[in-house]
Scaffold this motif. Structure first.
Motif, PDB file in Angstrom:
ATOM      1  N   TYR A 198      67.302  27.542  39.281  1.00  0.00           N
ATOM      2  CA  TYR A 198      66.208  27.790  40.230  1.00  0.00           C
ATOM      3  C   TYR A 198      66.640  27.306  41.615  1.00  0.00           C
ATOM      4  CZ  TYR A 198      61.825  27.907  42.666  1.00  0.00           C
ATOM      5  OH  TYR A 198      60.857  28.197  43.593  1.00  0.00           O
ATOM      6  N   THR A 199      67.159  26.084  41.639  1.00  0.00           N
ATOM      7  CA  THR A 199      67.556  25.485  42.917  1.00  0.00           C
ATOM      8  C   THR A 199      68.665  26.309  43.560  1.00  0.00           C
ATOM      9  OG1 THR A 199      67.073  23.401  41.828  1.00  0.00           O
ATOM     10  CG2 THR A 199      68.110  23.262  43.981  1.00  0.00           C
ATOM     11  N   ASN A 200      69.665  26.701  42.753  1.00  0.00           N
ATOM     12  CA  ASN A 200      70.742  27.547  43.288  1.00  0.00           C
ATOM     13  C   ASN A 200      70.203  28.880  43.773  1.00  0.00           C
ATOM     14  OD1 ASN A 200      72.384  25.545  42.473  1.00  0.00           O
ATOM     15  ND2 ASN A 200      73.395  26.673  40.832  1.00  0.00           N
ATOM     16  N   GLY A 201      69.330  29.487  42.946  1.00  0.00           N
ATOM     17  CA  GLY A 201      68.764  30.816  43.272  1.00  0.00           C
ATOM     18  C   GLY A 201      67.932  30.763  44.528  1.00  0.00           C
ATOM     19  N   GLN A 202      67.103  29.674  44.640  1.00  0.00           N
ATOM     20  CA  GLN A 202      66.305  29.518  45.851  1.00  0.00           C
ATOM     21  C   GLN A 202      67.231  29.324  47.038  1.00  0.00           C
ATOM     22  OE1 GLN A 202      63.371  30.873  45.047  1.00  0.00           O
ATOM     23  NE2 GLN A 202      62.531  29.495  46.547  1.00  0.00           N
ATOM     24  N   GLY A 203      68.337  28.602  46.776  1.00  0.00           N
ATOM     25  CA  GLY A 203      69.326  28.383  47.829  1.00  0.00           C
ATOM     26  C   GLY A 203      69.791  29.704  48.398  1.00  0.00           C
ATOM     27  N   VAL A 204      70.019  30.673  47.492  1.00  0.00           N
ATOM     28  CA  VAL A 204      70.462  31.989  47.947  1.00  0.00           C
ATOM     29  C   VAL A 204      69.388  32.604  48.826  1.00  0.00           C
ATOM     30  CG1 VAL A 204      71.033  34.317  47.174  1.00  0.00           C
ATOM     31  CG2 VAL A 204      71.962  32.344  45.965  1.00  0.00           C
ATOM     32  N   SER A 205      68.098  32.528  48.332  1.00  0.00           N
ATOM     33  CA  SER A 205      67.005  33.127  49.119  1.00  0.00           C
ATOM     34  C   SER A 205      66.841  32.406  50.447  1.00  0.00           C
ATOM     35  CB  SER A 205      65.685  33.032  48.375  1.00  0.00           C
ATOM     36  OG  SER A 205      65.844  33.538  47.102  1.00  0.00           O
ATOM     37  N   VAL A 206      66.938  31.051  50.358  1.00  0.00           N
ATOM     38  CA  VAL A 206      66.754  30.282  51.590  1.00  0.00           C
ATOM     39  C   VAL A 206      67.853  30.667  52.584  1.00  0.00           C
ATOM     40  CG1 VAL A 206      66.879  27.950  52.552  1.00  0.00           C
ATOM     41  CG2 VAL A 206      65.541  28.379  50.497  1.00  0.00           C
ATOM     42  N   THR A 207      69.077  30.825  52.077  1.00  0.00           N
ATOM     43  CA  THR A 207      70.180  31.199  52.959  1.00  0.00           C
ATOM     44  C   THR A 207      69.913  32.567  53.572  1.00  0.00           C
ATOM     45  OG1 THR A 207      71.590  30.000  51.470  1.00  0.00           O
ATOM     46  CG2 THR A 207      72.698  31.359  53.072  1.00  0.00           C
ATOM     47  N   LYS A 208      69.419  33.501  52.680  1.00  0.00           N
ATOM     48  CA  LYS A 208      69.126  34.850  53.187  1.00  0.00           C
ATOM     49  C   LYS A 208      68.062  34.777  54.282  1.00  0.00           C
ATOM     50  CE  LYS A 208      69.670  37.745  49.123  1.00  0.00           C
ATOM     51  NZ  LYS A 208      68.795  38.024  47.997  1.00  0.00           N
ATOM     52  N   GLU A 209      67.000  33.953  53.990  1.00  0.00           N
ATOM     53  CA  GLU A 209      65.890  33.835  54.929  1.00  0.00           C
ATOM     54  C   GLU A 209      66.398  33.224  56.244  1.00  0.00           C
ATOM     55  OE1 GLU A 209      63.167  35.131  54.729  1.00  0.00           O
ATOM     56  OE2 GLU A 209      61.741  34.054  55.977  1.00  0.00           O
ATOM     57  N   ALA A 210      67.233  32.182  56.120  1.00  0.00           N
ATOM     58  CA  ALA A 210      67.763  31.519  57.318  1.00  0.00           C
ATOM     59  C   ALA A 210      68.595  32.513  58.127  1.00  0.00           C
ATOM     60  CB  ALA A 210      68.619  30.329  56.902  1.00  0.00           C
TER      61      ALA A 210
END
Ligand SMILES: Nc1ncnc2c1ncn2[C@@H]1O[C@H](COP(=O)(O)OP(=O)(O)O)[C@@H](O)[C@H]1O
Ligand SMILES: Cc1cn([C@H]2C[C@H](O)[C@@H](COP(=O)(O)O)O2)c(=O)[nH]c1=O
Length: 233
Positions: A198-210
């Motif tokens: 979850y944390t890694n996956g959110q990391g991907v989304s957060v990176t995309k969002e950033a």
């Protein structure tokens, strides 16, 4: 002996029921088997001769409109409703009175879940089995599901299998970039994951969002620069 005076309070006389009501809550991420557990529980009650009905949110029309369907295809006819408090009227007062067990699927979509459970279990003596997501894709409390825990006889949190590593999955990861809380979908949009993924996956989304925000800011800044440059020229 005459009944005590009501002192102006309306006494609603409800029919005495054979059993006291109950509330059972089943939560967990998507694909954890919540609908399967709900159907199993309600069918077990039906097998003992109790009269049962299942309600699901009319918003969830993924597999069928008038049936609860699990991700692996088990089906049971249901009442698709946009709210729960209209159920008694739609089901019919007489039929409702004879009803013993009410299953509710996709409970996160019902704003009146708490009031319905109170009335059905406390006042009408029904066994209510509630299945729903405890958390949304951001792991925030979803709808009113957590609010009914104080009303519950039992609470069961189920787990799925992490789609990445196969360990127990407690959370639901959204695979797309949509950010609205409610987004109907199945395996095309969501996957069950463990904490690490979850944390890694959110990391991907957060990176995309950033990246998106940085890109938009950059475009806006460039536009400003261009506008400023145009004004200077
Ligand atoms: N990642 C997945 N994608 C699609 N189906 C899955 C996945 N993981 C489990 N399943 C299937 O979904 C079933 C559970 O479905 P269901 O009871 O509808 O779950 P829930 O209501 O918690 O979403 C499992 O028994 C399994 O067959
Ligand atoms: C995590 C999450 C889910 N939803 C939607 C997606 C599905 O239509 C249902 C959950 O169904 P299931 O029976 O538990 O598989 O809820 C949503 O709208 N928002 C979310 O964050």
């Amino acid at each position: 002996m005459s009944p005590p005076p009501s002192h102006g309070v309306d006494l609603v006389v409800r029919p005495t029921h054979r059993r006291a009501g109950e509330v059972h809550v089943i939560v967990g991420p998507m694909f954890a088997g919540k609908t399967t557990a709900l159907l199993r529980r309600v069918m077990a009650e039906a097998d003992t001769g109790r009269s049962v009905a299942i309600i699901k949110s009319s918003r969830d029309n993924r597999y069928a409109t008038d049936a609860v369907v699990t991700h692996d295809g088990t089906k049971f006819p249901c009442w698709p409703l946009s709210d729960l408090l209209s159920f008694k009227h739609k089901f019919g007062a007489d039929a409702y009175q004879k009803l013993d067990v009410i299953g509710i699927d996709e409970a996160q979509f019902f704003g009146d879940l708490y009031d319905f459970c109170c009335e059905a279990a406390d006042l009408d003596g029904k066994t209510v089995v509630v299945a729903g997501l405890d958390g949304d894709y951001l792991r925030r409390s979803f709808g009113s599901v957590l609010n009914v825990i104080p009303l519950a006889d039992t609470v069961t949190k189920l787990t799925a299998r992490c789609e990445v590593c196969g360990n127990r999955a407690f959370f639901t990861l959204r695979k797309t970039g949509e950010t609205q809380t409610e987004l109907i979908g199945g395996a095309n949009v969501y996957m069950p994951v463990c904490r690490q993924h979850y944390t890694n996956g959110q990391g991907v989304s957060v990176t995309k969002e950033a990246t998106r925000i940085a890109f938009e800011t950059h475009v806006v800044q460039n536009d400003l620069v261009l506008e400023t440059a145009a004004a200077i020229v």
